[in-house]
Design a protein around this motif. Structure first.
Motif, PDB file in Angstrom:
ATOM      1  N   LEU A   1      23.796 -19.993  -8.986  1.00 39.38           N
ATOM      2  CA  LEU A   1      24.792 -19.308  -9.570  1.00 39.38           C
ATOM      3  C   LEU A   1      24.818 -17.894  -8.895  1.00 39.38           C
ATOM      4  O   LEU A   1      26.208 -17.381  -8.535  1.00 39.38           O
ATOM      5  CB  LEU A   1      24.879 -19.110 -11.029  1.00 39.38           C
ATOM      6  CG  LEU A   1      25.147 -20.590 -11.826  1.00 39.38           C
ATOM      7  CD1 LEU A   1      24.969 -20.143 -13.348  1.00 39.38           C
ATOM      8  CD2 LEU A   1      26.741 -20.877 -11.480  1.00 39.38           C
ATOM      9  N   LYS A   2      23.886 -17.147  -8.974  1.00 40.71           N
ATOM     10  CA  LYS A   2      23.896 -15.737  -8.465  1.00 40.71           C
ATOM     11  C   LYS A   2      23.945 -15.723  -6.793  1.00 40.71           C
ATOM     12  O   LYS A   2      24.777 -14.782  -6.612  1.00 40.71           O
ATOM     13  CB  LYS A   2      22.478 -15.167  -8.664  1.00 40.71           C
ATOM     14  CG  LYS A   2      21.936 -15.008 -10.204  1.00 40.71           C
ATOM     15  CD  LYS A   2      20.864 -14.034 -10.503  1.00 40.71           C
ATOM     16  CE  LYS A   2      19.774 -14.868 -10.196  1.00 40.71           C
ATOM     17  NZ  LYS A   2      18.570 -14.209 -10.582  1.00 40.71           N
ATOM     18  N   ALA A   3      23.663 -16.732  -6.268  1.00 39.02           N
ATOM     19  CA  ALA A   3      23.773 -16.789  -4.934  1.00 39.02           C
ATOM     20  C   ALA A   3      25.237 -17.232  -4.553  1.00 39.02           C
ATOM     21  O   ALA A   3      25.926 -16.512  -3.616  1.00 39.02           O
ATOM     22  CB  ALA A   3      22.694 -17.576  -4.220  1.00 39.02           C
ATOM     23  N   LEU A   4      25.839 -17.972  -5.146  1.00 41.36           N
ATOM     24  CA  LEU A   4      27.241 -18.276  -4.954  1.00 41.36           C
ATOM     25  C   LEU A   4      28.074 -17.054  -5.353  1.00 41.36           C
ATOM     26  O   LEU A   4      29.247 -16.948  -4.470  1.00 41.36           O
ATOM     27  CB  LEU A   4      27.583 -19.601  -5.652  1.00 41.36           C
ATOM     28  CG  LEU A   4      26.854 -20.920  -5.387  1.00 41.36           C
ATOM     29  CD1 LEU A   4      27.427 -22.023  -6.297  1.00 41.36           C
ATOM     30  CD2 LEU A   4      27.408 -21.188  -3.928  1.00 41.36           C
TER      31      LEU A   4
ATOM     32  N   GLN B   1      15.715  -1.819  -3.237  1.00 43.18           N
ATOM     33  CA  GLN B   1      14.855  -2.614  -2.303  1.00 43.18           C
ATOM     34  C   GLN B   1      14.529  -4.010  -3.333  1.00 43.18           C
ATOM     35  O   GLN B   1      14.645  -5.158  -2.774  1.00 43.18           O
ATOM     36  CB  GLN B   1      13.492  -2.150  -2.102  1.00 43.18           C
ATOM     37  CG  GLN B   1      13.802  -1.058  -0.738  1.00 43.18           C
ATOM     38  CD  GLN B   1      13.724  -1.794   0.411  1.00 43.18           C
ATOM     39  OE1 GLN B   1      13.564  -2.847   0.638  1.00 43.18           O
ATOM     40  NE2 GLN B   1      13.712  -0.957   1.566  1.00 43.18           N
ATOM     41  N   ASP B   2      14.266  -3.780  -4.502  1.00 39.65           N
ATOM     42  CA  ASP B   2      14.034  -4.881  -5.475  1.00 39.65           C
ATOM     43  C   ASP B   2      15.067  -5.817  -5.728  1.00 39.65           C
ATOM     44  O   ASP B   2      15.116  -7.017  -5.697  1.00 39.65           O
ATOM     45  CB  ASP B   2      13.425  -4.225  -6.829  1.00 39.65           C
ATOM     46  CG  ASP B   2      11.930  -3.919  -6.628  1.00 39.65           C
ATOM     47  OD1 ASP B   2      11.222  -4.273  -5.675  1.00 39.65           O
ATOM     48  OD2 ASP B   2      11.482  -2.883  -7.459  1.00 39.65           O
ATOM     49  N   LEU B   3      16.509  -4.954  -5.777  1.00 39.18           N
ATOM     50  CA  LEU B   3      17.431  -5.827  -6.015  1.00 39.18           C
ATOM     51  C   LEU B   3      17.780  -6.818  -4.883  1.00 39.18           C
ATOM     52  O   LEU B   3      18.274  -7.922  -4.807  1.00 39.18           O
ATOM     53  CB  LEU B   3      18.659  -4.881  -6.279  1.00 39.18           C
ATOM     54  CG  LEU B   3      19.953  -5.558  -6.602  1.00 39.18           C
ATOM     55  CD1 LEU B   3      20.005  -6.670  -7.701  1.00 39.18           C
ATOM     56  CD2 LEU B   3      21.236  -4.520  -6.998  1.00 39.18           C
ATOM     57  N   ALA B   4      17.650  -5.880  -3.606  1.00 39.47           N
ATOM     58  CA  ALA B   4      17.984  -6.808  -2.464  1.00 39.47           C
ATOM     59  C   ALA B   4      17.094  -7.906  -2.257  1.00 39.47           C
ATOM     60  O   ALA B   4      17.555  -9.098  -1.926  1.00 39.47           O
ATOM     61  CB  ALA B   4      17.951  -5.731  -1.170  1.00 39.47           C
ATOM     62  N   GLY B   5      15.770  -7.921  -2.462  1.00 37.05           N
ATOM     63  CA  GLY B   5      14.722  -8.765  -2.489  1.00 37.05           C
ATOM     64  C   GLY B   5      15.135  -9.966  -3.388  1.00 37.05           C
ATOM     65  O   GLY B   5      14.929 -11.401  -3.033  1.00 37.05           O
TER      66      GLY B   5
ATOM     67  N   GLN C   1      23.099 -18.208   4.799  1.00 36.10           N
ATOM     68  CA  GLN C   1      22.342 -17.444   5.725  1.00 36.10           C
ATOM     69  C   GLN C   1      22.990 -16.052   6.403  1.00 36.10           C
ATOM     70  O   GLN C   1      22.322 -15.109   6.432  1.00 36.10           O
ATOM     71  CB  GLN C   1      21.924 -18.565   6.739  1.00 36.10           C
ATOM     72  CG  GLN C   1      21.110 -17.904   7.786  1.00 36.10           C
ATOM     73  CD  GLN C   1      20.587 -18.957   8.940  1.00 36.10           C
ATOM     74  OE1 GLN C   1      21.158 -20.017   8.913  1.00 36.10           O
ATOM     75  NE2 GLN C   1      20.116 -18.267  10.035  1.00 36.10           N
ATOM     76  N   GLU C   2      24.285 -16.302   6.455  1.00 40.35           N
ATOM     77  CA  GLU C   2      24.889 -15.159   6.836  1.00 40.35           C
ATOM     78  C   GLU C   2      25.088 -13.872   5.920  1.00 40.35           C
ATOM     79  O   GLU C   2      25.005 -12.801   6.695  1.00 40.35           O
ATOM     80  CB  GLU C   2      26.527 -15.669   7.628  1.00 40.35           C
ATOM     81  CG  GLU C   2      26.549 -16.591   8.568  1.00 40.35           C
ATOM     82  CD  GLU C   2      27.734 -17.016   8.812  1.00 40.35           C
ATOM     83  OE1 GLU C   2      28.824 -16.806   8.066  1.00 40.35           O
ATOM     84  OE2 GLU C   2      27.938 -17.584   9.823  1.00 40.35           O
ATOM     85  N   THR C   3      25.280 -14.215   4.742  1.00 41.84           N
ATOM     86  CA  THR C   3      25.412 -13.267   3.549  1.00 41.84           C
ATOM     87  C   THR C   3      23.692 -12.603   3.602  1.00 41.84           C
ATOM     88  O   THR C   3      23.670 -11.350   3.645  1.00 41.84           O
ATOM     89  CB  THR C   3      25.599 -13.803   2.244  1.00 41.84           C
ATOM     90  OG1 THR C   3      26.938 -14.637   2.336  1.00 41.84           O
ATOM     91  CG2 THR C   3      25.521 -12.750   1.142  1.00 41.84           C
TER      92      THR C   3
ATOM     93  N   LYS D   1      18.179 -10.764  -4.478  1.00 45.92           N
ATOM     94  CA  LYS D   1      19.194 -11.415  -4.040  1.00 45.92           C
ATOM     95  C   LYS D   1      18.801 -12.352  -2.723  1.00 45.92           C
ATOM     96  O   LYS D   1      19.581 -13.531  -2.374  1.00 45.92           O
ATOM     97  CB  LYS D   1      20.266 -10.535  -3.381  1.00 45.92           C
ATOM     98  CG  LYS D   1      21.145  -9.698  -4.513  1.00 45.92           C
ATOM     99  CD  LYS D   1      22.101  -8.806  -4.117  1.00 45.92           C
ATOM    100  CE  LYS D   1      22.785  -8.121  -5.426  1.00 45.92           C
ATOM    101  NZ  LYS D   1      23.684  -8.971  -6.145  1.00 45.92           N
ATOM    102  N   LEU D   2      18.129 -11.911  -1.805  1.00 51.97           N
ATOM    103  CA  LEU D   2      17.693 -12.577  -0.600  1.00 51.97           C
ATOM    104  C   LEU D   2      16.881 -13.809  -1.042  1.00 51.97           C
ATOM    105  O   LEU D   2      17.026 -14.931  -0.600  1.00 51.97           O
ATOM    106  CB  LEU D   2      16.893 -11.746   0.310  1.00 51.97           C
ATOM    107  CG  LEU D   2      17.409 -10.521   0.765  1.00 51.97           C
ATOM    108  CD1 LEU D   2      16.668  -9.822   1.864  1.00 51.97           C
ATOM    109  CD2 LEU D   2      18.646 -11.208   1.998  1.00 51.97           C
ATOM    110  N   GLU D   3      16.066 -13.747  -1.952  1.00 54.51           N
ATOM    111  CA  GLU D   3      15.592 -14.962  -2.782  1.00 54.51           C
ATOM    112  C   GLU D   3      16.297 -15.842  -3.170  1.00 54.51           C
ATOM    113  O   GLU D   3      16.129 -17.310  -3.026  1.00 54.51           O
ATOM    114  CB  GLU D   3      14.180 -14.721  -3.853  1.00 54.51           C
ATOM    115  CG  GLU D   3      13.172 -13.790  -3.387  1.00 54.51           C
ATOM    116  CD  GLU D   3      12.260 -13.324  -4.349  1.00 54.51           C
ATOM    117  OE1 GLU D   3      12.439 -13.614  -5.369  1.00 54.51           O
ATOM    118  OE2 GLU D   3      11.219 -12.548  -3.885  1.00 54.51           O
TER     119      GLU D   3
END
Length: 210
Positions: free
Chosen positions: A140-143, A102-106, A30-32, A108-110
């Motif tokens: 994996l991507k989020a970690l 924007q797409d890359l950030a979206g 959440q902090e990330t 990562k947030l997902e």
């Protein structure tokens, strides 16, 4: 104590985590996510912008295009690692950010949201965490993104640097009257422990997927 991921006969990937471990992982995810939103100026409506870009309504697509032009260069050092410049040419780098940030950030947030959702669904105590293959990829991507942020906070440039930081921390624990500079160099014990947990969990999931 966390148990390693393993693949079950039904194809799912499961591990057992303590309630505190799940809470910590969800918190740093959440902090990330909040760090990304704040540094890039992304609000909760970014998904609406992406849907507008795919709309058949030309006005909605035009609005989405103008919204994408607001993509800003990261100011936080950790976010710069997550969204590095695509070119050494400043104009090209700015264009790449406008078209794809924007797409890359979206995305990562997902992925970070998927981690929080899965962990939240398991409750507060010790329990098994079960993932299908799509969820495993998101995990994996989020970690990895969270580890990049923690590595930045610890001053790590390469994976091998963590061994040095860990060694300095252990030395510092044995030396009385360690200076403030030494304490800042080795970083927070909590951050180091979380980094170790995420690194182990990521490696465990990779091995289970193989």
């Amino acid at each position: 104590m966390a148990h390693a991921f393993r693949r079950r006969p039904d194809g799912s990937l499961t591990c057992r985590l303590e309630g505190e471990e799940k809470a910590i992982i969800a918190q740093v995810a959440q902090e990330t996510a909040e760090l990304i939103r704040m540094d890039l100026g992304i609000d909760q409506g970014s998904g609406v912008i992406r849907r507008a870009a795919d709309s058949e309504d030309p006005l909605q697509r035009l609005e989405a295009e103008f919204a994408a032009r607001d993509a800003r260069e990261p100011s936080d050092s950790a976010v710069r690692r997550l969204f590095p410049a695509a070119s050494e040419d400043p104009q090209l780098a700015e264009e790449f950010r406008r078209l794809g940030q924007q797409d890359l950030a979206g995305a990562k947030l997902e992925d970070l949201r998927a981690v929080m959702t899965v962990l939240d669904a398991t409750g507060g105590g010790s329990s098994e965490v079960s993932l299908d293959d799509d969820q495993a990829i998101s995990f994996l991507k989020a970690l990895n993104d969270v580890r990049i942020v923690l590595a930045d906070r610890l001053g790590l440039q390469r994976d091998g640097d963590f061994d040095t930081v860990r060694m300095l921390q252990q030395i510092g624990e044995r030396v009385e009257g360690a200076s403030t500079e030494d304490e800042e160099h080795v970083g927070s014990d909590v951050v180091i422990a979380v980094y170790e947990l995420l690194s182990w969990l990521q490696e465990s999931l990779l091995r289970a997927m193989d």
